[in-house]
Write a protein that holds these residues in place. Structure first.
Motif, short mmCIF file in Angstrom:
data_model
loop_
_atom_site.label_atom_id
_atom_site.label_comp_id
_atom_site.label_asym_id
_atom_site.label_seq_id
_atom_site.Cartn_x
_atom_site.Cartn_y
_atom_site.Cartn_z
N THR A 1 93.95 92.28 -11.39
CA THR A 1 93.27 93.48 -11.83
C THR A 1 93.54 93.91 -13.09
N SER A 2 94.62 93.79 -13.39
CA SER A 2 95.02 94.32 -14.82
C SER A 2 94.76 93.43 -15.91
N LYS A 3 94.58 92.06 -15.62
CA LYS A 3 94.11 91.20 -16.89
C LYS A 3 92.57 91.49 -16.74
N MET A 4 91.94 91.78 -15.66
CA MET A 4 90.60 91.92 -15.79
C MET A 4 89.99 93.20 -16.45
N ILE A 5 90.90 94.18 -16.30
CA ILE A 5 90.86 95.51 -17.18
C ILE A 5 90.96 95.30 -18.39
N THR A 6 91.92 94.63 -18.82
CA THR A 6 92.24 94.25 -20.36
C THR A 6 91.04 93.34 -21.05
N GLN A 7 90.59 92.38 -20.27
CA GLN A 7 89.45 91.88 -20.81
C GLN A 7 88.28 92.59 -20.85
N LEU A 8 87.81 93.52 -19.92
CA LEU A 8 86.45 94.19 -20.14
C LEU A 8 86.96 95.35 -21.20
N LYS A 9 87.95 95.76 -21.57
CA LYS A 9 88.33 96.79 -22.72
C LYS A 9 88.17 95.75 -23.95
N THR A 10 87.95 94.65 -23.88
CA THR A 10 87.38 93.69 -25.14
C THR A 10 86.23 93.47 -24.98
N PRO B 1 83.41 96.78 -25.62
CA PRO B 1 83.20 97.06 -26.98
C PRO B 1 82.40 95.96 -27.79
N ILE B 2 82.62 94.94 -27.54
CA ILE B 2 81.88 93.78 -28.23
C ILE B 2 80.32 93.69 -27.96
N VAL B 3 79.78 93.96 -26.77
CA VAL B 3 78.40 94.16 -26.07
C VAL B 3 78.00 95.56 -26.85
N LEU B 4 78.87 96.51 -26.96
CA LEU B 4 78.34 97.71 -27.68
C LEU B 4 78.13 97.47 -28.87
N GLY B 5 78.87 96.86 -29.67
CA GLY B 5 78.77 96.49 -31.10
C GLY B 5 77.34 95.48 -31.47
N ALA B 6 77.13 94.63 -30.31
CA ALA B 6 76.16 93.88 -30.44
C ALA B 6 74.86 94.67 -30.38
#
Length: 292
Positions: free
Chosen positions: A3-12, A15-20
């Motif tokens: 779960t922690s690794k998934m949350i970390t990746q989602l935090k990246t 924002p990339i999707v938002l910037g796009a």
């Protein structure tokens, strides 16, 4: 995947999707309606739209797929995974905004005279979108992939490769748009570069004081007690006097500049003070970096 690794990746990824999304919005809301241009491979999609009315989502995907595959083989999966997210997100939002425009649900900004306004807002939105994508380790594909491959294979500067690609594409745009629009495009590109730098470097700016004085320890003590700021003393020797002294190094917020100056001048009016800009200050008393 835990779960922690998934949350970390989602935090990246988020924002990339938002910037796009912001980038695609700027392209379809300001650039294309006013027949301006964009650099990089995205500029090719704009040219194809102007010359042959090909939807930007389709051309963006078709151009970036072979580049992405080539990049995956040459650069490896680790460097390309977030680039894939960026390419997919830009394509998705280009398609979404184009669909809204075609169905009359989204009215782009189109002007017949105030192109400087369109250029300024285009630069801000494109720069904000790309800045967010870059800050979180992603790209929108295109010339960035080409530049990375040329850097890896031939040792060419990434900046120079991107510049050459931009010059070729913007030069080719003279076949479809006027010289006046090209000049407005340069305004948008310049503004976008400044916004990208601003987002990359961080909105928080502070000032670093480098103080050369014969009373360094006294200055450091007062700063520590009265301003509650960390100070570093660096041993030094005067080149002319050959006398040992200390260099005082301290970072403060912009609001504290006058106070620190007053402290230094009160203790040693003959001190030599260098004040420089610093960005993205992390640590106690400034912005804390949270552990993942």
């Amino acid at each position: 995947m835990n779960t922690s690794k998934m949350i970390t990746q989602l935090k990246t990824i988020i924002p990339i999707v938002l910037g796009a999304a912001i980038y695609a919005f700027g392209l379809l809301y300001f650039i294309i309606p006013n027949h301006l241009m964009e650099g990089g491979v995205t500029g090719i999609t704009v040219l194809l739209n102007y010359g042959f009315h090909i939807p930007t989502a389709i051309s963006n995907l078709c151009i970036n797929i072979p580049l992405f595959i080539l990049g995956w083989k040459v650069l490896g999966s680790r460097q390309m995974i977030y680039t894939g997210v960026g390419i997919g997100a830009v394509t998705l939002f280009l398609w979404l905004f184009e669909s809204l425009i075609d169905n009359g649900l989204f009215e782009p900004f189109k002007t017949e005279h105030d192109y400087i306004l369109a250029s300024l807002y285009a630069g801000v939105t494109l720069g904000a979108g790309l800045g967010i994508v870059f800050r979180f380790g992603g790209t929108t594909g295109g010339s960035d992939i080409i530049a990375r491959i040329c850097n890896r294979k031939f040792g060419w500067s990434m900046g120079q490769v991107i510049l050459v690609v931009d010059i070729i594409i913007i030069g080719a745009s003279l076949l479809f748009i006027s010289k006046e629009k090209i000049l407005y495009t340069f305004v948008a590109v310049y503004i976008a570069s400044k916004v990208i730098d601003f987002i990359q470097e961080g909105a928080y700016r502070a000032k670093a004081f480098t103080i050369i004085s014969d009373h360094g320890p006294d200055i450091a003590d007062v700063i520590t007690k009265e301003m509650d700021r960390g100070v570093t003393l660096i041993p030094a020797i005067g080149a002319y006097s050959k006398m040992a002294k200390h260099i005082v190094y301290c970072v403060v917020s912009r609001q504290e500049i006058r106070r620190l100056n007053s402290i230094v001048k009160a203790i040693d009016p003959r001190s030599f003070v260098i004040i420089s800009d610093v960005h993205d200050v992390l640590g106690e008393g400034f912005r804390e970096e949270k552990e993942e």
